[in-house]
Scaffold this motif. Sequence first.
Motif, PDB file in Angstrom:
ATOM      1  N   GLY A 194      52.689  22.134 -10.570  1.00 12.54           N
ATOM      2  CA  GLY A 194      53.625  22.001 -11.682  1.00 12.54           C
ATOM      3  C   GLY A 194      54.055  20.586 -11.973  1.00 12.54           C
ATOM      4  O   GLY A 194      54.666  20.324 -13.016  1.00 12.54           O
ATOM      5  N   THR A 195      53.765  19.628 -11.081  1.00  7.44           N
ATOM      6  CA  THR A 195      54.188  18.244 -11.307  1.00  7.44           C
ATOM      7  C   THR A 195      53.126  17.431 -12.037  1.00  7.44           C
ATOM      8  O   THR A 195      53.401  16.316 -12.488  1.00  7.44           O
ATOM      9  CB  THR A 195      54.502  17.564  -9.966  1.00  7.44           C
ATOM     10  N   GLU A 196      51.926  17.937 -12.139  1.00  5.46           N
ATOM     11  CA  GLU A 196      50.849  17.192 -12.786  1.00  5.46           C
ATOM     12  C   GLU A 196      51.078  17.113 -14.298  1.00  5.46           C
ATOM     13  O   GLU A 196      51.794  17.922 -14.880  1.00  5.46           O
ATOM     14  CB  GLU A 196      49.502  17.868 -12.513  1.00  5.46           C
ATOM     15  N   ARG A 197      50.450  16.092 -14.879  1.00  5.02           N
ATOM     16  CA  ARG A 197      50.414  16.003 -16.342  1.00  5.02           C
ATOM     17  C   ARG A 197      49.086  16.594 -16.806  1.00  5.02           C
ATOM     18  O   ARG A 197      48.023  16.034 -16.530  1.00  5.02           O
ATOM     19  CB  ARG A 197      50.571  14.558 -16.803  1.00  5.02           C
ATOM     20  N   VAL A 198      49.170  17.700 -17.495  1.00  2.00           N
ATOM     21  CA  VAL A 198      47.994  18.470 -17.875  1.00  2.00           C
ATOM     22  C   VAL A 198      47.716  18.251 -19.359  1.00  2.00           C
ATOM     23  O   VAL A 198      48.644  18.271 -20.186  1.00  2.00           O
ATOM     24  CB  VAL A 198      48.206  19.975 -17.597  1.00  2.00           C
ATOM     25  N   VAL A 199      46.451  18.025 -19.687  1.00  2.00           N
ATOM     26  CA  VAL A 199      46.059  17.877 -21.089  1.00  2.00           C
ATOM     27  C   VAL A 199      46.330  19.192 -21.794  1.00  2.00           C
ATOM     28  O   VAL A 199      45.804  20.245 -21.415  1.00  2.00           O
ATOM     29  CB  VAL A 199      44.577  17.484 -21.208  1.00  2.00           C
ATOM     30  N   LEU A 200      47.164  19.136 -22.813  1.00  2.00           N
ATOM     31  CA  LEU A 200      47.614  20.353 -23.484  1.00  2.00           C
ATOM     32  C   LEU A 200      46.667  20.779 -24.586  1.00  2.00           C
ATOM     33  O   LEU A 200      46.343  21.957 -24.725  1.00  2.00           O
ATOM     34  CB  LEU A 200      49.016  20.129 -24.060  1.00  2.00           C
ATOM     35  N   SER A 216      47.777  15.179 -26.089  1.00  2.00           N
ATOM     36  CA  SER A 216      49.072  15.717 -25.673  1.00  2.00           C
ATOM     37  C   SER A 216      48.962  16.224 -24.243  1.00  2.00           C
ATOM     38  O   SER A 216      47.975  16.868 -23.871  1.00  2.00           O
ATOM     39  CB  SER A 216      49.498  16.868 -26.594  1.00  2.00           C
ATOM     40  N   VAL A 217      49.965  15.907 -23.431  1.00  2.01           N
ATOM     41  CA  VAL A 217      49.997  16.364 -22.043  1.00  2.01           C
ATOM     42  C   VAL A 217      51.325  17.051 -21.778  1.00  2.01           C
ATOM     43  O   VAL A 217      52.312  16.836 -22.501  1.00  2.01           O
ATOM     44  CB  VAL A 217      49.789  15.191 -21.051  1.00  2.01           C
ATOM     45  N   ILE A 218      51.342  17.875 -20.729  1.00  3.09           N
ATOM     46  CA  ILE A 218      52.536  18.639 -20.389  1.00  3.09           C
ATOM     47  C   ILE A 218      52.650  18.734 -18.883  1.00  3.09           C
ATOM     48  O   ILE A 218      51.643  18.813 -18.170  1.00  3.09           O
ATOM     49  CB  ILE A 218      52.467  20.059 -21.006  1.00  3.09           C
ATOM     50  N   SER A 219      53.884  18.666 -18.395  1.00  2.00           N
ATOM     51  CA  SER A 219      54.165  18.920 -16.976  1.00  2.00           C
ATOM     52  C   SER A 219      54.799  20.299 -16.890  1.00  2.00           C
ATOM     53  O   SER A 219      55.967  20.476 -17.244  1.00  2.00           O
ATOM     54  CB  SER A 219      55.107  17.848 -16.419  1.00  2.00           C
ATOM     55  N   PRO A 220      54.041  21.311 -16.463  1.00  2.00           N
ATOM     56  CA  PRO A 220      54.524  22.691 -16.592  1.00  2.00           C
ATOM     57  C   PRO A 220      55.683  23.035 -15.673  1.00  2.00           C
ATOM     58  O   PRO A 220      56.483  23.907 -15.977  1.00  2.00           O
ATOM     59  CB  PRO A 220      53.288  23.529 -16.252  1.00  2.00           C
ATOM     60  N   GLY A 221      55.807  22.364 -14.524  1.00  5.00           N
ATOM     61  CA  GLY A 221      56.843  22.753 -13.582  1.00  5.00           C
ATOM     62  C   GLY A 221      56.583  24.144 -13.021  1.00  5.00           C
ATOM     63  O   GLY A 221      55.460  24.625 -12.999  1.00  5.00           O
ATOM     64  N   GLN A 222      57.635  24.804 -12.549  1.00  7.41           N
ATOM     65  CA  GLN A 222      57.538  26.160 -12.009  1.00  7.41           C
ATOM     66  C   GLN A 222      58.377  27.092 -12.883  1.00  7.41           C
ATOM     67  O   GLN A 222      59.522  26.782 -13.213  1.00  7.41           O
ATOM     68  CB  GLN A 222      58.052  26.224 -10.570  1.00  7.41           C
ATOM     69  N   ALA A 223      57.811  28.225 -13.260  1.00  6.61           N
ATOM     70  CA  ALA A 223      58.501  29.190 -14.115  1.00  6.61           C
ATOM     71  C   ALA A 223      58.493  30.562 -13.454  1.00  6.61           C
ATOM     72  O   ALA A 223      57.543  30.917 -12.746  1.00  6.61           O
ATOM     73  CB  ALA A 223      57.839  29.267 -15.493  1.00  6.61           C
ATOM     74  N   THR A 224      59.563  31.309 -13.663  1.00 14.70           N
ATOM     75  CA  THR A 224      59.629  32.698 -13.204  1.00 14.70           C
ATOM     76  C   THR A 224      59.039  33.575 -14.300  1.00 14.70           C
ATOM     77  O   THR A 224      59.555  33.616 -15.419  1.00 14.70           O
ATOM     78  CB  THR A 224      61.073  33.118 -12.910  1.00 14.70           C
ATOM     79  N   ILE A 225      57.960  34.259 -13.971  1.00 15.03           N
ATOM     80  CA  ILE A 225      57.189  34.987 -14.979  1.00 15.03           C
ATOM     81  C   ILE A 225      57.327  36.481 -14.737  1.00 15.03           C
ATOM     82  O   ILE A 225      57.096  36.971 -13.626  1.00 15.03           O
ATOM     83  CB  ILE A 225      55.704  34.588 -14.916  1.00 15.03           C
ATOM     84  N   GLU A 226      57.759  37.190 -15.771  1.00 14.46           N
ATOM     85  CA  GLU A 226      57.805  38.652 -15.726  1.00 14.46           C
ATOM     86  C   GLU A 226      56.399  39.188 -15.947  1.00 14.46           C
ATOM     87  O   GLU A 226      55.822  39.012 -17.015  1.00 14.46           O
ATOM     88  CB  GLU A 226      58.750  39.200 -16.798  1.00 14.46           C
ATOM     89  N   VAL A 268      41.385  22.712 -15.701  1.00 16.84           N
ATOM     90  CA  VAL A 268      42.199  21.946 -16.645  1.00 16.84           C
ATOM     91  C   VAL A 268      41.885  20.473 -16.440  1.00 16.84           C
ATOM     92  O   VAL A 268      41.286  20.074 -15.427  1.00 16.84           O
ATOM     93  CB  VAL A 268      43.702  22.203 -16.446  1.00 16.84           C
ATOM     94  N   PHE A 269      42.295  19.642 -17.405  1.00 13.33           N
ATOM     95  CA  PHE A 269      42.211  18.201 -17.253  1.00 13.33           C
ATOM     96  C   PHE A 269      43.618  17.673 -17.000  1.00 13.33           C
ATOM     97  O   PHE A 269      44.562  18.020 -17.727  1.00 13.33           O
ATOM     98  CB  PHE A 269      41.634  17.534 -18.506  1.00 13.33           C
ATOM     99  N   ILE A 270      43.749  16.868 -15.952  1.00 20.32           N
ATOM    100  CA  ILE A 270      45.032  16.241 -15.669  1.00 20.32           C
ATOM    101  C   ILE A 270      44.876  14.733 -15.794  1.00 20.32           C
ATOM    102  O   ILE A 270      43.756  14.194 -15.764  1.00 20.32           O
ATOM    103  CB  ILE A 270      45.553  16.615 -14.266  1.00 20.32           C
ATOM    104  N   ASN A 329      53.361  12.671 -23.914  1.00 21.03           N
ATOM    105  CA  ASN A 329      54.137  13.744 -23.281  1.00 21.03           C
ATOM    106  C   ASN A 329      54.753  14.652 -24.330  1.00 21.03           C
ATOM    107  O   ASN A 329      55.179  14.231 -25.399  1.00 21.03           O
ATOM    108  CB  ASN A 329      55.248  13.163 -22.406  1.00 21.03           C
ATOM    109  N   THR A 330      54.802  15.956 -23.971  1.00 21.26           N
ATOM    110  CA  THR A 330      55.469  16.953 -24.799  1.00 21.26           C
ATOM    111  C   THR A 330      56.559  17.612 -23.969  1.00 21.26           C
ATOM    112  O   THR A 330      56.829  17.224 -22.832  1.00 21.26           O
ATOM    113  CB  THR A 330      54.464  18.002 -25.297  1.00 21.26           C
ATOM    114  N   THR A 331      57.183  18.649 -24.538  1.00 22.68           N
ATOM    115  CA  THR A 331      58.284  19.321 -23.860  1.00 22.68           C
ATOM    116  C   THR A 331      57.822  19.893 -22.537  1.00 22.68           C
ATOM    117  O   THR A 331      56.775  20.536 -22.452  1.00 22.68           O
ATOM    118  CB  THR A 331      58.850  20.442 -24.735  1.00 22.68           C
TER     119      THR A 331
END
Length: 403
Positions: A375-381, A77-87, A343-345, A397-399
């Motif tokens: 955030g654009t990479e596909r990261v091994v989840l 499973s891989v994920i593209s995290p993008g950019q998130a606003t983190i509190e 991480v593994f991409i 790919n996942t969400t």
Amino acid sequence: MNYHSTSEYSENAPKLDEAPVGLDGQPERKSSRRLWVWVGIAVLLAAVIAGAYYFVTGGDGAATPAADRDEQAPRVSVISPGQATIEGEISATGTLAARRDIPVGVVGEGGRVVAVAAEQGEWVNAGQVLVSIDRSVQNQQARAQAAQVEVARSDAQLAQSNLDRALQLVDRGFISRADVDRLTATRDAARARVNVAQAQLSELQARNARLNVVAPVSGLVLERSVEPGQTVSAGSPPLFRIARGGEMELLARVGESDLARLSTGVQATVTPAGTDKAFTGQVWQLAPTIDEQNRQGVARISLPYASELRPGGFATAVIKSGTIVAPLLPESAVLSDNDGSFVFIVGEGNKAVRRSVTTGMVTSEGIAITQGLDGTERVVLRAGGFVTEGETIAPQNTTVRGG
């Protein structure tokens, strides 16, 4: 006769194409066994060659395409995290205390305690009498000094009367100007003695008033260490401890790096040990120094009064530390070894590529990646621990987060 013998020998000799015969009249089996061994080896080699051919051709007589070989690669499973606003949040623990702990002791000369008017846990007002001390001797001294004031006033009145009469006679020539000056000085000295006596009386009265121990501020009584009959003095330990206004605070121990991310005024949620009730406060002071032993500093979190907040108790705090914009990954995607976090991409040709990263704050949704990813990479989840660098993988790919 010799001819007959030769012919007879020829008839009895074994033929070249016949197998040798043993003593029991049966052909020898050694050559037969050797033949079967060679036949078995040939069959086994044929089976191995056929299996390899089937594996390569896929069973249809043709070589397996690259797409089919990719299907045989491990699926991850891989994920593209993008950019998130983190509190940002920082968790800390510490000890509860009064924000302003006021010790109350004897300010006068002390004496025997005759009454105590406050208990632990009670609220008191500024100026309220907490301890009364025997003042029988001091009261007599004050009465004596009050009498001295009256004597001085009488002397002053007499001196004034003498001066008035002298002033009436000086114009007639019965009293000289020098006598008038002397009587004026006597009157002024008498008035001064009145002022001195009055000041001494006021001093005694003030000393007597200081015999009572009063509350310097309004607040909650935290400790009481005095009882009636006890003798106290100015050198005695504090008789009471009062939390001014009932205000409390948490002395939160925060790591050196986390302390640098905090500022005064930020909100914090405090939960005392033994209860699930949370209280909202704010950081009002940050320690200017770091403990050399544990590399921690103190963030002082002010809290309003509540019965559940007891000084000396243990509590946990969650402190807001601002927001950042960064990729956010689940903990399963971030690995670490002696070289740090990574991480593994998914790289070119679906090859697993190791990428070193710098982790930031940890939230309930994952770990912020401050460096190493955009955030654009596909990261091994998942299954990152079973993937090796350079291995061909089949990414699933996942969400997408934050995308």
